[in-house]
Write a protein that holds these residues in place. Structure first.
Motif, PDB file in Angstrom:
ATOM      1  N   PHE A 145       0.814  -1.228   0.000  1.00  0.00           N
ATOM      2  CA  PHE A 145       0.000   0.000   0.000  1.00  0.00           C
ATOM      3  C   PHE A 145       0.846   1.277   0.000  1.00  0.00           C
ATOM      4  O   PHE A 145       0.312   2.372  -0.102  1.00  0.00           O
ATOM      5  N   GLY A 146       2.156   1.117   0.170  1.00  0.00           N
ATOM      6  CA  GLY A 146       3.023   2.306   0.141  1.00  0.00           C
ATOM      7  C   GLY A 146       3.069   3.060   1.458  1.00  0.00           C
ATOM      8  O   GLY A 146       3.792   4.050   1.583  1.00  0.00           O
ATOM      9  N   VAL A 147       2.307   2.641   2.428  1.00  0.00           N
ATOM     10  CA  VAL A 147       2.287   3.284   3.753  1.00  0.00           C
ATOM     11  C   VAL A 147       2.239   2.176   4.793  1.00  0.00           C
ATOM     12  O   VAL A 147       1.524   1.187   4.598  1.00  0.00           O
ATOM     13  N   GLY A 148       2.980   2.326   5.876  1.00  0.00           N
ATOM     14  CA  GLY A 148       2.991   1.314   6.928  1.00  0.00           C
ATOM     15  C   GLY A 148       2.315   1.804   8.196  1.00  0.00           C
ATOM     16  O   GLY A 148       1.808   2.927   8.263  1.00  0.00           O
ATOM     17  N   CYS A 149       2.298   0.935   9.223  1.00  0.00           N
ATOM     18  CA  CYS A 149       1.777   1.288  10.549  1.00  0.00           C
ATOM     19  C   CYS A 149       0.348   1.833  10.477  1.00  0.00           C
ATOM     20  O   CYS A 149       0.007   2.803  11.173  1.00  0.00           O
ATOM     21  N   LEU A 150      -0.478   1.213   9.672  1.00  0.00           N
ATOM     22  CA  LEU A 150      -1.840   1.743   9.483  1.00  0.00           C
ATOM     23  C   LEU A 150      -2.641   1.689  10.777  1.00  0.00           C
ATOM     24  O   LEU A 150      -3.322   2.661  11.142  1.00  0.00           O
ATOM     25  N   GLY A 151      -2.588   0.543  11.458  1.00  0.00           N
ATOM     26  CA  GLY A 151      -3.391   0.371  12.674  1.00  0.00           C
ATOM     27  C   GLY A 151      -3.001   1.345  13.777  1.00  0.00           C
ATOM     28  O   GLY A 151      -3.868   1.988  14.393  1.00  0.00           O
ATOM     29  N   SER A 152      -1.731   1.483  14.020  1.00  0.00           N
ATOM     30  CA  SER A 152      -1.304   2.396  15.095  1.00  0.00           C
ATOM     31  C   SER A 152      -1.556   3.849  14.708  1.00  0.00           C
ATOM     32  O   SER A 152      -1.888   4.681  15.565  1.00  0.00           O
ATOM     33  N   GLN A 153      -1.458   4.158  13.429  1.00  0.00           N
ATOM     34  CA  GLN A 153      -1.775   5.521  12.979  1.00  0.00           C
ATOM     35  C   GLN A 153      -3.256   5.833  13.210  1.00  0.00           C
ATOM     36  O   GLN A 153      -3.613   6.925  13.677  1.00  0.00           O
ATOM     37  N   ALA A 154      -4.114   4.865  12.868  1.00  0.00           N
ATOM     38  CA  ALA A 154      -5.559   5.075  13.034  1.00  0.00           C
ATOM     39  C   ALA A 154      -5.913   5.226  14.518  1.00  0.00           C
ATOM     40  O   ALA A 154      -6.714   6.096  14.893  1.00  0.00           O
TER      41      ALA A 154
END
Lengths: 423, 423
Positions: A145-154
């Protein structure tokens, strides 16, 4: 609890970290998405990802710990504190992997946290605050997706949610859809609201770098997640015939690029070896043996844990580049600018206290890679514990860590969590 | 012929070089294979190549000059000498072009030689030796066949013929077949044997480099066709994470390549600006912004007119490369080693005498590019006359030369040919 009782049970705690249980749980997790070369391919939102999360929840339920999940699939496993209304101390990492990744990146932090909860429970140590083990969703999403740490960011900043949900992977599937499929799969667990307060956050992780191994240290106390700036430099000269064009009439873009690179290396040289300065791509045009290079494009990847150094040293790139371009034209464009996250205060202090009381060798060091702790630090005092990994190799099926170090890291984590849960 | 009569008719000779005729012949030739951007696309062995040769032969026949052709299609146009058994003085070049080439490369040397024959004839100057204008076949064959100067190579050294005839182009057509088609096309002309003796050989050519223009000189007396060595350098380090790997543990192949390049530039620095040293290709693997380069391959193109310098300086490449590889491994392989051809003795002396008597500005310089003269020099004393070309641009539709310089070069050539034909 008296100081003595506390001290005695804390000394018992290390012995309750069960190395066989910890290792078996790693083996169980490594079997989900196992690759022929001994790695793990457990992509975020995949059915293997879902399976690893079900397994984690089943262990939690069997142990009698509480479970909660938020709307991004972040899973929290909770051992209650004596004062239930206090904000919890949270520890964990992620259970997904890079494509053909390793058996330790992420999952070690999850399993060390879970083992710490069990060890604290087995040792019968009450804590004022609840302690939780967490799996953050889709930490390794950058590859697709080109971006990591989605869960912690949300979790840390739900205002990002609308944007995060629309990001699409290389198959054009949006995060929204991938996440819905992942969530569907799960057992019914309690609901956790985004941004629910966290008292302290601690993340254990393999170092993914060679420093601890190289210096013979067991524990790394992470001082910061370093800042990261990247640049593209375009050098424009003039192509010409290699046999006919005399030096004084040349505008050789590769000679200029080399001169720029060489001067930048002097400027970025750091006797303390903290600066990370890399030219990873260099494209020469037209790229023919008998033609003087007419243009060269190269990238600069610069990282540093100190915000001021990141700014001031990074800002010199454009200046040094212009000064050393000779007869060529240059343009410098910045592609990325992520500030460092500095870990200080109660969490690294508690880690240090735990390491010293357990008498492990240790060093302070910044993290070269990004982690969920970067984002949770926006919400709570945070810190990280590193353990050595073989030759610093990570995001690779050859990734490896020693059980003795894994146990050491878990002992330090358990003691740190108790310390923080009683603050 | 008395010294005075000779001197008088020689002074007349320059006036008989007809600039309109010379220019018109260039226009006529440029119309064969003309490109929309003002260049010429007249590939060796093509029907345009054949047409240019027919045109040349028609001019010769109309003028009453003799014509001969050898078995490689090299065409000789002859003005007889007073002593017919003497070996001829030969001058010329080629009429084929590079793909989308220019209007002067090669053909100028052919038309200057033909104009010189006509001017000498018009001036009524008898010479002891015959003087010939030559078209060498397939000088520009390197673009399709990978080897150039086929006709002059065959003439000077027919033992190469079996090998040359078997070389295939990018459509898998052998030289043998392409040549047979070209020869078929021609009018019946006299037969010339390979290696038929030549007394002296003079080739006029645009410089294909920027020196004459840059220094404001009209005539270049070519001292040599420089030697040419090329190398491939492979630097092997170790790929690693740009964020995690400290400098002291890196084996960065691009840093090593840069260091090697930088030191080689110092070693090859030449205050006289005769050395030609170019790194034209540099390939970085894996070529990712956040990955330390694991290997780098680059090429070195080195040229020098002096045989000893070509040898000794070229031999330092492997040494300097090894000394500056740092922690990386290096291999150096030599791809090409062509010795210089030095022009000295009667031909450059006659050119110098002609230039001085005509009072043109001049300089001595080596040729950066290869020419048919390289091979004919194996058979006879040889030399070359250069005239300026715009910005040194050649092998390009933008190639350009001034008529005033073309006339000057032809006057020098005519006078040189008379001088040599009376030696």
């Amino acid at each position: 609890m008296s100081g003595n009782a506390n001290s005695n049970s804390l000394q018992m705690l290390a012995g309750h970290v069960d190395q066989d249980r910890l290792w078996q749980r790693h083996l169980d997790m490594a079997s989900i998405g196992a690759t022929p070369l001994g790695g793990v391919h457990r992509l975020p939102f995949s059915k293997e990802d879902a399976e690893s999360r079900r397994l984690f929840l089943s262990w939690a339920t069997a142990r009698g710990f509480g479970t909660e999940m938020d709307d991004f699939g972040n899973i929290f496993v909770r051992r209650e504190g004596t004062e239930k209304d206090l904000e919890p101390v949270v520890s964990g990492s992620h259970s997904d992997t890079q494509p053909n990744g390793g058996r330790f990146d992420g999952i070690y932090g999850v399993l060390a946290a879970f083992e710490a909860l069990e060890a604290i429970d087995d040792a019968g140590i009450p804590t004022r605050r609840p302690i939780e083990a967490v799996i953050w969703t889709a930490e390794e999403a950058d590859a697709q997706f080109g971006v990591g740490c989605l869960g912690s960011q949300a979790y840390a900043n739900p205002s990002k949610l609308p944007r995060l949900l629309e990001i699409r992977n290389n198959l054009n599937i949006p995060v929204k859809q991938a996440l819905a499929e992942l969530m569907e799969d799960h057992l019914c667990v309690g609901h956790r609201a985004f941004q629910s307060p966290i008292a302290y956050y601690v993340e254990a992780h393999i170092e993914q770098g060679p420093e601890l191994e190289a210096r013979g240290k067991t524990i790394g106390i992470v001082t910061a997640i370093q800042g990261h700036r990247s640049f593209k430099v375009q050098v424009t000269g003039e192509a010409g015939h290699a046999g006919n064009t005399p030096e004084r009439l040349r505008k050789d873009a590769l000679v200029a690029a080399m001169q720029i690179f060489s001067e930048l290396r002097k400027v970025f040289h750091d006797p303390n070896d903290v600066v990370r300065f890399t030219v990873g791509e260099m494209d020469v045009v037209p790229s023919a043996m008998a033609v003087i290079p007419g243009s060269v494009t190269f990238t600069i990847d610069f990282r540093h844990p100190d915000p001021e150094t990141l700014q001031s040293l990074g800002d010199r790139i454009a200046v040094v580049t212009r000064e050393n371009a000779g007869k060529c034209d240059v343009t410098v464009s910045e592609l990325r600018h992520s500030s460092p996250v500095v870990f200080k205060g109660p969490v690294p202090e508690a880690i240090l206290k735990a390491v010293e009381s357990l008498d492990y060798s240790y060093m302070a060091l910044p993290s070269g890679a990004g982690h969920d702790a970067r984002y949770i630090a926006e919400l709570a005092p945070a810190g990280m514990i590193f353990i050595p990994c073989w030759r610093g190799i990570s995001h690779n099926e050859a990734e490896s860590a020693k059980l003795v170090d894994m146990v050491a890291g878990t002992r330090v984590l358990a003691r740190t969590l108790v310390e923080l849960a009683n603050l």
